[in-house]
Design an enzyme around this catalytic site. Structure first.
Site, PDB file in Angstrom:
ATOM      1  N   ASN A   1     -85.518 -61.565 -37.132  1.00 52.71           N
ATOM      2  CA  ASN A   1     -84.719 -60.470 -36.603  1.00 52.71           C
ATOM      3  C   ASN A   1     -83.826 -60.957 -35.461  1.00 52.71           C
ATOM      4  O   ASN A   1     -82.604 -60.978 -35.590  1.00 52.71           O
ATOM      5  CB  ASN A   1     -85.648 -59.344 -36.119  1.00 52.71           C
ATOM      6  CG  ASN A   1     -84.883 -58.061 -35.864  1.00 52.71           C
ATOM      7  OD1 ASN A   1     -83.666 -58.030 -35.928  1.00 52.71           O
ATOM      8  ND2 ASN A   1     -85.600 -56.996 -35.571  1.00 52.71           N
ATOM      9  N   ASP A   2     -84.444 -61.407 -34.360  1.00 52.01           N
ATOM     10  CA  ASP A   2     -83.660 -61.771 -33.183  1.00 52.01           C
ATOM     11  C   ASP A   2     -82.657 -62.878 -33.469  1.00 52.01           C
ATOM     12  O   ASP A   2     -81.557 -62.878 -32.922  1.00 52.01           O
ATOM     13  CB  ASP A   2     -84.594 -62.196 -32.049  1.00 52.01           C
ATOM     14  CG  ASP A   2     -85.504 -61.062 -31.610  1.00 52.01           C
ATOM     15  OD1 ASP A   2     -85.048 -59.905 -31.671  1.00 52.01           O
ATOM     16  OD2 ASP A   2     -86.646 -61.334 -31.219  1.00 52.01           O
ATOM     17  N   VAL A   3     -83.026 -63.828 -34.341  1.00 55.07           N
ATOM     18  CA  VAL A   3     -82.147 -64.987 -34.563  1.00 55.07           C
ATOM     19  C   VAL A   3     -80.922 -64.650 -35.403  1.00 55.07           C
ATOM     20  O   VAL A   3     -80.060 -65.496 -35.598  1.00 55.07           O
ATOM     21  CB  VAL A   3     -82.912 -66.169 -35.212  1.00 55.07           C
ATOM     22  CG1 VAL A   3     -84.016 -66.660 -34.300  1.00 55.07           C
ATOM     23  CG2 VAL A   3     -83.460 -65.800 -36.574  1.00 55.07           C
TER      24      VAL A   3
END
Lengths: 461, 103
Positions: free
Chosen positions: A387-389
């Site tokens: 998600n964050d990447v």
């Protein structure tokens, strides 16, 4: 110490240099590690042959106990939980260094009041006690965060900056007292303050940044070992500790750079306030979700597919199913790669280890800088448990905690498919706008389950 | 030569060596490298053995605890690093459908 023992220590020091050198290249890494292990074993066995040690049996029993615990822990741990194990190993190393310094202090305490107090060894003893304790408790907190025994989000209790500065000053005063008039109880107090400092240092660090803190604490422990080597008059301890301290510090900077963060910002960013983490709850905005059959059609008729694996994949133990899916797609003539973000997983390089374990061929793993230009020509990007990447907030939202982190430019591709368990935000606790993009499709469910269904559906095409 | 300056020399040279030998590491190997370096500082076991061998009473107990902790760090550290690295050196499986691109 006899000359032959000093020469063997020199060999061990060379062994550690070669070990680090080996560990930094993919082909030589395993040999490097074995060389390091051999050097460490020889160095630790040496005192039994030249020094006049008491309590040899007790010491050997203690070594055996520690070795068994270490080996069992290292063998049993799941590869997904490896970062926290490294943190724990680092912590106990720091604790050991602090305890060694406390015992040494007892020796100096007998000098108290005499005019020929050895200044430098006392300074380094104080340093070792303090930093070793910081490393120990800091590592325990990082362990708790990664193991999710506590929230992985930054914890900033009110007054934390004052507590931090206050205990820092207390540590300096105690260290001064210790150097002036060595006494064991001052050392114990110093260790306690160090434990508190370690906790305060790591609490405000957000989950995604924890690996960098592990690396930093690793470097700290290295320096305490070096200081211990000076105090004990042992060159191999000094050299090994310094090597780890220097390379660990450098590695910390490299990791921070890979995430587009500064170490100062990681440690103290949350203290400055203005932490703009999202609510960490599911959003109720509309998204487009689809079934496995729909996604299978997308994948099956695409020419170019890029897979973005994340920690969620590893948690679901779905690496093998993913590999099978990719093999089926390759057989259909689709061009498929894995795009590996430098911090995918919980630590830099963690995802490579996890996929290698699932026997994904090394050539299919592409690093971020190498693959980022290709998303524009990609038909479908399959994001599995990441998600964050891939969160464009890193480019667009200056207030986001991940702002500035280089990301995979998944949003440039024609279609994005997210395999997700729920709408809960990722490890950094921020919402991902990409999920609401019209080109995005979501396939909800456990990653292993979803991938299994996808595999069956693609095979049936 | 002043012995403390000799120690300082060892220290400064080791700093440069420590940075130089890992300067070119790829991000793929960051985790194993951190883990391997972590195991190397487990050599504090040597220090713990030395102090345990010359202590008595409470100090001995503390030193023995240090021996146990250091052994966990050193032995466990090298074993877990080896486990990680085994995966990088595994021979390629025959018949794997990969190797599409040779760039």
């Amino acid at each position: 110490m006899p000359v032959w023992a000093q020469l063997v220590y020199l060999l061990c020091a060379v062994g550690f240099v070669l070990a680090l050198k080996g560990l930094s290249g993919p082909r030589t890494a395993r040999t490097g590690n074995l060389v390091g292990a051999a050097a460490a074993v020889v160095a630790c066995a040496l005192p039994f042959f030249y020094a006049d040690l008491d309590h040899v049996v007790l010491i050997l029993v203690a070594i055996a106990v520690g070795s068994v615990v270490g080996v069992v822990g290292a063998q049993r741990v799941q590869m997904t939980q490896m970062p926290q194990l490294v943190a724990l190993f680092n912590g106990v190393g720091g604790g050991a260094a602090a305890l060694v310094a406390l015992v040494e202090l007892e020796l100096y305490a007998s000098f108290a009041g005499s005019s020929d107090l050895p200044l430098a060894p006392l300074v380094f003893t104080a340093f070792t006690i303090l930093v070793g304790a910081v490393s120990f408790s800091g590592s325990v907190v990082t362990f708790a965060k990664l193991q999710e025994l506590m929230t992985s989000r930054p914890v900033v209790p009110p007054g934390l900056p004052f507590a931090f500065v206050g205990s820092g000053l207390a540590a300096l005063v105690l260290a001064g007292v210790l150097v002036d008039s060595p006494a064991v109880w001052v050392g114990v107090l110093l260790a306690l303050v160090g434990l508190l400092l370690g906790v305060l240092l790591v609490l405000p660090v957000g989950g995604a940044d924890v690996p960098i803190v592990i690396s930093l604490l690793n470097a700290f422990t290295g320096l305490t070992v070096a200081a211990g080597g000076y105090v004990l008059g042992n060159t191999v301890l000094l050299v090994a500790g310094t090597l780890v301290g220097a390379s660990g510090t450098f590695l910390t900077l490299l990791m921070a750079r890979a995430m587009g963060r500064s170490v100062g910002n990681i440690l103290f960013g949350a203290l400055k306030g203005g932490s703009t983490l999202g609510a960490g709850e599911a959003s109720d905005r509309p998204v487009r979700s689809a079934g496995p059959e729909d996604v299978a059609i997308l994948l099956g008729y695409a020419e170019r597919v890029i897979i973005v694996p994340g920690y969620g994949l590893a948690v679901a133990q779905a690496q093998h199913t993913l590999r099978e899916l990719v093999e089926v797609l390759l057989e259909r003539g689709t061009e498929v790669d894995y795009a590996i973000h430098p911090v995918a997983g919980r630590m830099p390089g963690h995802m490579n280890v996890l996929l290698a374990e699932a026997q994904v061929p090394y050539e299919q793993l592409r690093e971020m800088d190498d693959v980022n230009g290709e998303f524009r020509q990609t038909d479908v990007v399959l994001v599995v448990g990441a998600n964050d990447v891939v969160n464009p907030a890193a480019r667009t939202t200056p207030s986001a905690p991940i702002y500035g982190m280089p990301i995979l430019d998944v949003d440039e591709s024609r279609q994005v498919v997210f395999l997700k368990r729920s709408m809960r935000p990722g490890f950094a606790g921020i919402e991902n706008e990409l999920l609401f993009d019209p080109r995005t499709t979501l396939l909800f469910g456990d990653a292993k389950d979803s991938l299994g269904k996808l595999l069956a559906a693609v095979k049936a095409l | 030569m002043n012995p403390d300056v000799t120690w300082l020399t060892y220290f400064v040279l080791s700093v440069f060596v420590g940075i130089e030998v890992i300067a070119k590491v790829s991000s793929t190997l960051h985790t194993p490298l951190m883990s391997g370096a972590n195991a190397i500082h487990g050599v504090i076991l040597l220090g713990a053995v030395l102090v345990a061998g010359s202590s008595d009473g409470l100090a001995l107990v503390v030193a023995l605890v240090a021996v146990v902790l250091a052994a966990v760090n050193m032995v466990g550290g090298f074993v877990v690093t080896d486990r990680m690295l085994q995966m990088f050196t595994r021979p390629a499986r025959p018949g794997a459908a990969a190797r599409k691109r040779v760039d």
